[in-house]
Scaffold this active site. Sequence first.
Site, mmCIF file in Angstrom:
data_model
loop_
_atom_site.group_PDB
_atom_site.id
_atom_site.type_symbol
_atom_site.label_atom_id
_atom_site.label_comp_id
_atom_site.label_asym_id
_atom_site.label_seq_id
_atom_site.Cartn_x
_atom_site.Cartn_y
_atom_site.Cartn_z
ATOM 1 N N LYS A 174 -41.140 -39.404 30.836
ATOM 2 C CA LYS A 174 -40.735 -38.634 29.646
ATOM 3 C C LYS A 174 -41.131 -37.167 29.799
ATOM 4 O O LYS A 174 -40.321 -36.262 29.566
ATOM 5 C CB LYS A 174 -41.415 -39.228 28.402
ATOM 6 C CG LYS A 174 -41.375 -38.331 27.182
ATOM 7 C CD LYS A 174 -42.088 -38.937 26.014
ATOM 8 C CE LYS A 174 -43.570 -38.650 25.937
ATOM 9 N NZ LYS A 174 -43.942 -37.285 25.521
ATOM 10 N N ASN A 175 -42.372 -36.926 30.214
ATOM 11 C CA ASN A 175 -42.860 -35.541 30.265
ATOM 12 C C ASN A 175 -42.263 -34.739 31.419
ATOM 13 O O ASN A 175 -42.370 -33.507 31.435
ATOM 14 C CB ASN A 175 -44.397 -35.516 30.337
ATOM 15 C CG ASN A 175 -45.029 -35.875 29.007
ATOM 16 O OD1 ASN A 175 -44.324 -36.041 28.008
ATOM 17 N ND2 ASN A 175 -46.339 -36.013 28.982
ATOM 18 N N ARG A 192 -43.239 -31.499 20.089
ATOM 19 C CA ARG A 192 -43.686 -30.147 20.454
ATOM 20 C C ARG A 192 -42.951 -29.572 21.651
ATOM 21 O O ARG A 192 -42.810 -28.368 21.781
ATOM 22 C CB ARG A 192 -45.173 -30.178 20.774
ATOM 23 C CG ARG A 192 -46.058 -30.399 19.594
ATOM 24 C CD ARG A 192 -47.491 -30.371 20.047
ATOM 25 N NE ARG A 192 -47.743 -29.257 20.936
ATOM 26 C CZ ARG A 192 -48.023 -28.025 20.539
ATOM 27 N NH1 ARG A 192 -48.134 -27.772 19.262
ATOM 28 N NH2 ARG A 192 -48.220 -27.059 21.410
ATOM 29 N N CYS A 234 -51.029 -31.149 15.345
ATOM 30 C CA CYS A 234 -50.711 -32.573 15.298
ATOM 31 C C CYS A 234 -52.029 -33.327 15.302
ATOM 32 O O CYS A 234 -53.094 -32.716 15.350
ATOM 33 C CB CYS A 234 -49.800 -32.981 16.443
ATOM 34 S SG CYS A 234 -50.571 -32.835 18.034
ATOM 35 N N ARG A 290 -53.264 -27.369 18.773
ATOM 36 C CA ARG A 290 -52.204 -27.146 19.768
ATOM 37 C C ARG A 290 -51.415 -25.843 19.567
ATOM 38 O O ARG A 290 -50.226 -25.854 19.256
ATOM 39 C CB ARG A 290 -51.268 -28.353 19.808
ATOM 40 C CG ARG A 290 -52.002 -29.623 20.149
ATOM 41 C CD ARG A 290 -51.111 -30.780 20.356
ATOM 42 N NE ARG A 290 -50.509 -30.816 21.676
ATOM 43 C CZ ARG A 290 -49.807 -31.834 22.132
ATOM 44 N NH1 ARG A 290 -49.620 -32.885 21.372
ATOM 45 N NH2 ARG A 290 -49.296 -31.807 23.324
ATOM 46 N N SER A 322 -52.503 -24.683 30.992
ATOM 47 C CA SER A 322 -51.632 -25.367 30.028
ATOM 48 C C SER A 322 -50.350 -25.838 30.729
ATOM 49 O O SER A 322 -49.681 -25.049 31.406
ATOM 50 C CB SER A 322 -51.275 -24.407 28.890
ATOM 51 O OG SER A 322 -50.049 -24.795 28.272
ATOM 52 N N VAL A 323 -50.034 -27.097 30.540
ATOM 53 C CA VAL A 323 -48.813 -27.680 31.129
ATOM 54 C C VAL A 323 -47.586 -26.986 30.533
ATOM 55 O O VAL A 323 -46.743 -26.439 31.241
ATOM 56 C CB VAL A 323 -48.763 -29.209 30.848
ATOM 57 C CG1 VAL A 323 -47.432 -29.804 31.295
ATOM 58 C CG2 VAL A 323 -49.929 -29.910 31.518
ATOM 59 N N ASP A 344 -53.991 -38.182 28.595
ATOM 60 C CA ASP A 344 -53.005 -39.151 28.091
ATOM 61 C C ASP A 344 -53.334 -40.602 28.446
ATOM 62 O O ASP A 344 -52.618 -41.513 28.017
ATOM 63 C CB ASP A 344 -51.602 -38.801 28.630
ATOM 64 C CG ASP A 344 -50.985 -37.627 27.886
ATOM 65 O OD1 ASP A 344 -51.601 -37.151 26.919
ATOM 66 O OD2 ASP A 344 -49.879 -37.190 28.276
ATOM 67 N N ILE A 377 -59.696 -31.791 27.005
ATOM 68 C CA ILE A 377 -58.401 -31.118 26.832
ATOM 69 C C ILE A 377 -58.075 -30.863 25.351
ATOM 70 O O ILE A 377 -57.722 -29.756 24.981
ATOM 71 C CB ILE A 377 -57.256 -31.931 27.499
ATOM 72 C CG1 ILE A 377 -57.611 -32.299 28.948
ATOM 73 C CG2 ILE A 377 -55.923 -31.172 27.421
ATOM 74 C CD1 ILE A 377 -57.633 -31.161 29.934
ATOM 75 N N ARG A 396 -41.733 -42.957 20.495
ATOM 76 C CA ARG A 396 -41.522 -41.609 21.043
ATOM 77 C C ARG A 396 -41.639 -41.615 22.567
ATOM 78 O O ARG A 396 -41.029 -40.770 23.233
ATOM 79 C CB ARG A 396 -42.572 -40.641 20.484
ATOM 80 C CG ARG A 396 -42.307 -40.193 19.053
ATOM 81 C CD ARG A 396 -43.265 -39.095 18.658
ATOM 82 N NE ARG A 396 -43.469 -38.185 19.772
ATOM 83 C CZ ARG A 396 -44.633 -37.659 20.121
ATOM 84 N NH1 ARG A 396 -45.710 -37.921 19.432
ATOM 85 N NH2 ARG A 396 -44.731 -36.845 21.151
HETATM 86 C C1 UD1 Z 1 -48.596 -31.767 27.843
HETATM 87 C C2 UD1 Z 1 -48.081 -33.189 27.706
HETATM 88 C C3 UD1 Z 1 -49.105 -34.031 26.929
HETATM 89 C C4 UD1 Z 1 -50.479 -33.935 27.606
HETATM 90 C C5 UD1 Z 1 -50.889 -32.483 27.816
HETATM 91 C C6 UD1 Z 1 -52.175 -32.340 28.618
HETATM 92 C C7 UD1 Z 1 -45.679 -32.910 27.643
HETATM 93 C C8 UD1 Z 1 -44.432 -32.956 26.866
HETATM 94 N N1 UD1 Z 1 -46.814 -33.164 26.989
HETATM 95 O O1 UD1 Z 1 -48.712 -31.225 26.538
HETATM 96 O O2 UD1 Z 1 -48.640 -35.375 26.927
HETATM 97 O O3 UD1 Z 1 -51.427 -34.571 26.784
HETATM 98 O O4 UD1 Z 1 -49.856 -31.766 28.527
HETATM 99 O O5 UD1 Z 1 -52.042 -32.958 29.846
HETATM 100 O O6 UD1 Z 1 -45.662 -32.692 28.839
HETATM 101 N N2 UD1 Z 1 -53.271 -24.652 24.628
HETATM 102 C C9 UD1 Z 1 -53.574 -23.431 24.063
HETATM 103 N N3 UD1 Z 1 -52.574 -22.513 23.950
HETATM 104 C C10 UD1 Z 1 -51.295 -22.750 24.393
HETATM 105 C C11 UD1 Z 1 -51.008 -23.994 24.972
HETATM 106 C C12 UD1 Z 1 -52.013 -24.937 25.093
HETATM 107 O O7 UD1 Z 1 -54.704 -23.193 23.652
HETATM 108 O O8 UD1 Z 1 -50.433 -21.873 24.255
HETATM 109 C C13 UD1 Z 1 -54.332 -25.685 24.737
HETATM 110 C C14 UD1 Z 1 -53.994 -26.964 23.990
HETATM 111 O O9 UD1 Z 1 -54.325 -26.878 22.627
HETATM 112 C C15 UD1 Z 1 -54.844 -27.977 24.745
HETATM 113 C C16 UD1 Z 1 -54.792 -27.456 26.181
HETATM 114 O O10 UD1 Z 1 -54.415 -26.084 26.086
HETATM 115 O O11 UD1 Z 1 -56.155 -27.931 24.267
HETATM 116 C C17 UD1 Z 1 -53.819 -28.178 27.083
HETATM 117 O O12 UD1 Z 1 -52.547 -28.262 26.453
HETATM 118 P P1 UD1 Z 1 -51.191 -28.254 27.278
HETATM 119 O O13 UD1 Z 1 -51.489 -28.513 28.711
HETATM 120 O O14 UD1 Z 1 -50.425 -27.033 26.935
HETATM 121 O O15 UD1 Z 1 -50.448 -29.506 26.655
HETATM 122 P P2 UD1 Z 1 -48.907 -29.661 26.319
HETATM 123 O O16 UD1 Z 1 -48.090 -28.922 27.322
HETATM 124 O O17 UD1 Z 1 -48.684 -29.397 24.876
#
Ligand code: UD1
Length: 419
Positions: free
Chosen positions: A22-23, A94, A118, A123, A165-166, A307, A329, A399
């Site tokens: 999915k991701n 998201r 969430c 996030r 950040s992913v 996850d 995380i 989801r």
């Molecule tokens: C993706 C995955 C999710 C997984 C997460 C961490 C998808 C669709 N979702 O979510 O399943 O749990 O990676 O492996 O791929 N952060 C900030 N600012 C930002 C962006 C992120 O502070 O602009 C923080 C977040 O709050 C969190 C951390 O960075 O604490 C990591 O988040 P991130 O890697 O961005 O997760 P997602 O991409 O949302």
Amino acid sequence: MQKLIIKGKKELSGTISVSGSKNATLPILAASLLAKNIKLTNVPVVKDIITMLELLRFIGVDSKLENKKKSILLKNNQKKINTLAPYKLVKTMRAGVLVLGPLLTKYKKAKVSLPGGCAIGTRPVDLHLLALKKLGAKIRIKDGYIFAEAKRGLKGTKIKFPSISVGATENALLAASYAKGKTTLINCALEPEVKELMLFLKKLGINIKTSGRKIIVEGKKFVNNKVKHKIISDRIEAGTYLIAGAIAGKKIILNQVDPHFLKYEINILKKMGVKISTKKNSILILKSTNLKKINISTKPYPGFPTDLQAQLMVLMTQAKGISTIKENIFENRFMHVPELKRMGAKIEIKNRTAYIFGPAKLTGAEVMATDLRASVCLVLAGLISDKRTIINRIYHLDRGYEFLENKLKKCRAKIHRIK
Ligand code: UD1
């Protein structure tokens, strides 16, 4: 509201085919805004994917999802683009925010709803915006929306992420692919799903090089317009069934899986005493007794994934001694703990660490799912509980887990859904 009913203590035995990731699919769907004709195969038919297709349709990308073939055909009708991602489509998923990069870089403007917080944490999207601003976008936030504009298009530059950040790495990659010149991204996420997006962008003709956590992208305006791509298997789904096999299985075989992406997780399970062996595209898990305690911390890939933290916690309730999980995380990702405790688990939380006292006898209860991975951990707990477990709010599960009940039923689990 739909519920899952599980009658536990049935030994699982059988074969489970792992679905597409999915991701990995979500950012590639967002990338469809950059091309004209795309065919994706091995796509998981889950709610988040349907929502992303709805969002793309709203913007102007037509799609045809073939449920049985697990394929999606996407056609970008470039003339009728609507550069808006509305709140109703971004709030439930998201990853909707990933259309921001491609819209802005190709169509020079975008209005995308802020996704909001969430259950697992606040996030924010500040890192996504930081990257786009560095690429030359003017951004303002108003009425819950991100208004972004780059009248002359985005321009390649050097961007250093202050933390990993992913989503921000993916949005920056998408934006840089169509920007003018070279972009260097530093301190990037390197999850297999990010690598899969890079593979897809390379098929579009974008030149991308990586070195450690550094990614260099040469932007290109005229990309290959017809691209076919097969999505990798879902490592989180696979990891979830590995843990199901470890706690409730007699003999489970996972197929259509790449064990390479689960190296770290398989090592952790082996250290706990789980009997596991791998082949090129399959994993065998045998009944495991005398499970041992372990201490883990969640980290960006190649560390232990957040996850799979909730699912591993269920396994830890069955291991002898005090196991610990430090969640690095997300700040609020222990929502499943009170529910597991209601089922008899002995867990204490101090700051960001959960202490799991095992082995504990779990008993069925009526519980509530709070997010995607928390929901599936309750399913795992239900599989080893005596009495009946009733799980409410299972829309979270839908989801991200394709045919969850069917896959478990095939392995003799007593699980059914009531509508
Ligand atoms: C993706 C995955 C999710 C997984 C997460 C961490 C998808 C669709 N979702 O979510 O399943 O749990 O990676 O492996 O791929 N952060 C900030 N600012 C930002 C962006 C992120 O502070 O602009 C923080 C977040 O709050 C969190 C951390 O960075 O604490 C990591 O988040 P991130 O890697 O961005 O997760 P997602 O991409 O949302």
